[in-house]
Design a protein around this motif. Structure first.
Motif, PDB file in Angstrom:
ATOM      1  N   ASP A   1       0.886  -1.170   0.000  1.00  0.00           N
ATOM      2  CA  ASP A   1       0.000   0.000   0.000  1.00  0.00           C
ATOM      3  C   ASP A   1       0.921   1.216   0.000  1.00  0.00           C
ATOM      4  O   ASP A   1       1.482   1.586   1.032  1.00  0.00           O
TER       5      ASP A   1
ATOM      6  N   ASN B   1       1.776   5.234  -0.907  1.00  0.00           N
ATOM      7  CA  ASN B   1       1.211   6.572  -1.079  1.00  0.00           C
ATOM      8  C   ASN B   1       2.321   7.553  -1.441  1.00  0.00           C
ATOM      9  O   ASN B   1       3.353   7.615  -0.763  1.00  0.00           O
TER      10      ASN B   1
ATOM     11  N   LYS C   1       3.267  11.508  -2.070  1.00  0.00           N
ATOM     12  CA  LYS C   1       2.938  12.927  -1.936  1.00  0.00           C
ATOM     13  C   LYS C   1       3.648  13.741  -3.012  1.00  0.00           C
ATOM     14  O   LYS C   1       3.076  14.677  -3.581  1.00  0.00           O
TER      15      LYS C   1
ATOM     16  N   VAL D   1      -0.816   8.382  -7.441  1.00  0.00           N
ATOM     17  CA  VAL D   1      -0.630   8.796  -6.045  1.00  0.00           C
ATOM     18  C   VAL D   1      -0.797   7.654  -5.048  1.00  0.00           C
ATOM     19  O   VAL D   1      -0.392   7.780  -3.889  1.00  0.00           O
ATOM     20  N   ASN D   2      -1.408   6.555  -5.487  1.00  0.00           N
ATOM     21  CA  ASN D   2      -1.547   5.399  -4.592  1.00  0.00           C
ATOM     22  C   ASN D   2      -1.548   4.118  -5.401  1.00  0.00           C
ATOM     23  O   ASN D   2      -2.136   4.067  -6.488  1.00  0.00           O
TER      24      ASN D   2
ATOM     25  N   LYS E   1      -2.045  -0.120  -4.594  1.00  0.00           N
ATOM     26  CA  LYS E   1      -2.254  -1.257  -3.696  1.00  0.00           C
ATOM     27  C   LYS E   1      -2.105  -2.536  -4.518  1.00  0.00           C
ATOM     28  O   LYS E   1      -2.635  -2.633  -5.624  1.00  0.00           O
TER      29      LYS E   1
END
Length: 247
Positions: free
Chosen positions: A63, A65, A67, A196-197, A199
């Motif tokens: 997972d 993330n 920024k 941006v993410n 999974k």
């Protein structure tokens, strides 16, 4: 006993960046894998130790993330911290800092320890728990959201597993699955939006020479577009689930 924290500095090379001169998501995953291996080697439980004891760490979940992506020529500090163990699983956190000591990316991960001879899960050993400065306290277990399966795919893309996709455990490197997911996203999204993410849940292994297929579908959420992915082997078995969010 305190958890072992390890940091390593990286410089973004030309071949690790995209056309915007930003580091690729797959390059950041390579940093995560490298710093975790670097830590294990320093602690005496690295590649050779694992092979001698017929063990291997297999990634179960990512997972990630983002920024801000570092750019070509910039330097970053990548930190890794083992968080907890529970039966067959280990939980590990990652951070990427810019040179101003600001966090620009984080990742949570879950790893499965396997017996490489028996091809089955192995309870995390006392020696490994001690080496990473952990104990039986489960407060550090990381929570990761489940990935929603797609019902109907919008696109299907096929890949063949190459020799260069294989890692030191003889499995496909976990970063390659991320590359396949990104490749399945329409090019106008990849070039005009920012990932941006990500999974990923790894369910089954795939091997050299096998053909795999990535099924992808999208849904808009506020100012983002979320893609759900399924990776299937030639028999139609589901080997990986993925989700990518683009802003």
């Amino acid at each position: 006993m305190s958890r072992v924290i390890t940091e390593k500095e990286y410089e973004i090379h030309y071949y690790e960046a995209d056309y915007r001169k930003q580091a690729l998501m797959t390059s950041l995953i390579d940093y995560f894998n490298d710093v975790a291996t670097f830590q294990s080697e320093k602690l005496g439980v690295g590649i050779d130790y694992m092979k001698e004891n017929n063990m291997a760490w297999i990634l179960y979940k990512w997972d990630i993330n983002i920024k801000e992506y570092p750019k070509y020529g910039e330097k970053v500090i990548v930190r890794t911290e083992p968080c907890a163990v529970k039966k067959f699983y280990a939980y590990r956190k990652f951070y990427i800092f810019n040179m101003q000591k600001e966090v620009i990316a984080t990742a949570s991960s879950v790893w499965l320890l396997i017996d490489i001879r028996e091809k089955k899960p192995l309870r995390v050993t006392a020696d490994l728990i001690k080496a990473y400065g952990l104990d039986d306290d489960n407060d550090g277990i990381l929570k990761t959201d489940n990935i929603i399966k797609i019902n109907e795919e919008e696109s299907s893309l096929e890949f063949k597993v190459r020799y260069s996709d294989i890692d030191t455990n003889g499995h496909v490197n976990n970063e390659k699955y991320a590359a396949w997911l990104i490749e399945s996203v329409p090019i106008d999204i990849v070039t005009n939006r920012t990932l941006v993410n990500m999974k990923i849940t790894y369910k089954k292994e795939t091997k050299y020479g096998e053909n795999i297929r990535v099924l992808t579908a999208s849904k808009p959420i506020e100012d983002k577009i979320v893609f759900s992915h399924r990776i299937l082997n030639k028999n139609g078995d589901e080997i990986t689930l993925g989700e990518t969010t683009w802003k």
